[in-house]
Design a protein around this motif. Sequence first.
Motif, short mmCIF file in Angstrom:
data_model
loop_
_atom_site.label_atom_id
_atom_site.label_comp_id
_atom_site.label_asym_id
_atom_site.label_seq_id
_atom_site.Cartn_x
_atom_site.Cartn_y
_atom_site.Cartn_z
N ALA A 64 8.66 76.60 49.72
CA ALA A 64 9.29 75.61 50.60
C ALA A 64 8.54 74.28 50.59
CB ALA A 64 9.37 76.15 52.02
N LEU A 65 7.20 74.34 50.50
CA LEU A 65 6.40 73.11 50.52
C LEU A 65 6.43 72.40 49.17
CD1 LEU A 65 3.38 74.30 52.67
CD2 LEU A 65 4.91 72.41 53.22
N ASP A 72 11.81 71.56 53.75
CA ASP A 72 12.48 72.11 54.93
C ASP A 72 11.39 72.69 55.84
OD1 ASP A 72 15.23 74.47 55.46
OD2 ASP A 72 13.92 73.40 56.85
N PHE A 73 10.91 71.86 56.76
CA PHE A 73 9.79 72.27 57.60
C PHE A 73 10.16 73.43 58.53
CE2 PHE A 73 6.33 69.62 56.44
CZ PHE A 73 6.86 68.44 55.96
N LYS A 74 11.45 73.52 58.84
CA LYS A 74 11.88 74.64 59.69
C LYS A 74 11.68 75.96 58.96
CE LYS A 74 14.95 73.46 63.40
NZ LYS A 74 14.87 71.98 63.56
N ALA A 78 9.23 78.95 60.05
CA ALA A 78 9.72 80.31 60.28
C ALA A 78 8.78 81.34 59.63
CB ALA A 78 11.12 80.48 59.73
N SER A 79 8.31 81.03 58.40
CA SER A 79 7.39 81.95 57.73
C SER A 79 6.03 81.98 58.41
CB SER A 79 7.20 81.55 56.26
OG SER A 79 8.39 81.75 55.55
N VAL A 80 5.57 80.79 58.84
CA VAL A 80 4.27 80.73 59.52
C VAL A 80 4.34 81.51 60.83
CG1 VAL A 80 2.53 79.23 60.56
CG2 VAL A 80 3.70 78.50 58.50
N HIS A 81 5.45 81.35 61.52
CA HIS A 81 5.65 82.07 62.78
C HIS A 81 5.57 83.58 62.56
CE1 HIS A 81 7.38 82.94 66.75
NE2 HIS A 81 8.12 83.83 66.13
N GLU A 107 5.59 71.16 62.87
CA GLU A 107 6.31 70.42 63.89
C GLU A 107 6.23 68.93 63.65
OE1 GLU A 107 6.46 70.99 68.70
OE2 GLU A 107 5.15 72.33 67.55
N ALA A 108 5.06 68.48 63.18
CA ALA A 108 4.85 67.05 62.92
C ALA A 108 5.40 66.65 61.56
CB ALA A 108 3.36 66.74 62.99
N GLN A 109 5.95 67.62 60.85
CA GLN A 109 6.49 67.40 59.50
C GLN A 109 5.46 66.74 58.59
OE1 GLN A 109 10.50 66.17 59.21
NE2 GLN A 109 11.11 67.68 60.75
N ASN A 110 4.24 67.22 58.70
CA ASN A 110 3.12 66.69 57.94
C ASN A 110 2.86 67.58 56.72
OD1 ASN A 110 0.53 66.10 56.96
ND2 ASN A 110 -0.26 65.56 58.99
N ARG A 111 3.33 67.11 55.56
CA ARG A 111 3.26 67.94 54.35
C ARG A 111 1.82 68.18 53.90
NH1 ARG A 111 3.94 67.09 48.65
NH2 ARG A 111 4.76 68.97 47.67
#
Lengths: 153, 151
Positions: A64-65, A72-74, A78-81, A107-111
Amino acid sequence: MDVVNQLQRQFIDNSASLHREGFLDDQFTQLQKLQDENSPDFVVEVASLFFEDCEKLINNMSRALEQQQGVDFKQVDASVHQLKGSSSSIGAVRVKNICVAFRSFCEAQNREGCLRCLQQVTHEYSLLKNKLQTLFRLEKQILAAGGSIPGVE
Amino acid sequence: MAPGEANSGNGGQILKPFTFNEIVLRNRLTALVVDGDNFCRLLEQGILQAYGLETQSVDNGDAAVELIASGAKFDLILIDMLLPILDGLEATRRIRAMGVRCKMLGVTAFSGERERQAFLAAGVDVFVEKPLGPEILIPILRELDEQYPSI
């Protein structure tokens, strides 16, 4: 007898350092207490499942990254959660703590921040996996030498 | 008061920490585990099985609702908040709407007060931030066990 004692001492030391260095917390100790003659491989099985789960989730995050056309930060979140949930369920506290920070970056959309966390999570997971595999190997050796696994406390 | 039990009321003192293998149940309780994460689902089942519970599990909210709708009965349901297909909040609401009164624990990696309120409002009896530890589980299992008359 000497061999068994030595192995047992090593086991105790390894176990203690895993806790002291914050790799594992009381949740892991509790899971060890569930192991008995009815489920003699409970902890090893639980750990294997955790490693499998970890690897899958880390791969998801990585993919995803990597998306150049927009992360897609969501999806990452989801995976981190999920990893936060599973790592806390096994007592892998260092992994869990990284997940907490990781979610803030999502959350901060910080890649960049996310990539750093991904690196840390991968590193911590590998460390933990190695140390646990060493511990399980010691257990096997102790049992093979006719000894018993030192009590969990 | 047995060792390990807290004094009654909030802020009571725990005499000694609960440990996982502390109790032996007299009855064969049944439980459903609903969690989309493979590891958590299998771990929670494993923990309950270690106490002699008969367990089933599903990996999404829709399957949970279907299972209950088909007539399956459980003493205990562990349900995660984030679930594929149908999320845990809605699944809980639908299960409760069917008149199911069994003990439901919302077991989730979410830790916020907002999530807690939402899950409780949806119908879980207890909000549990993962990990599910003995201090939460043991008293509940004991309570469920004692609901059944002694022989």
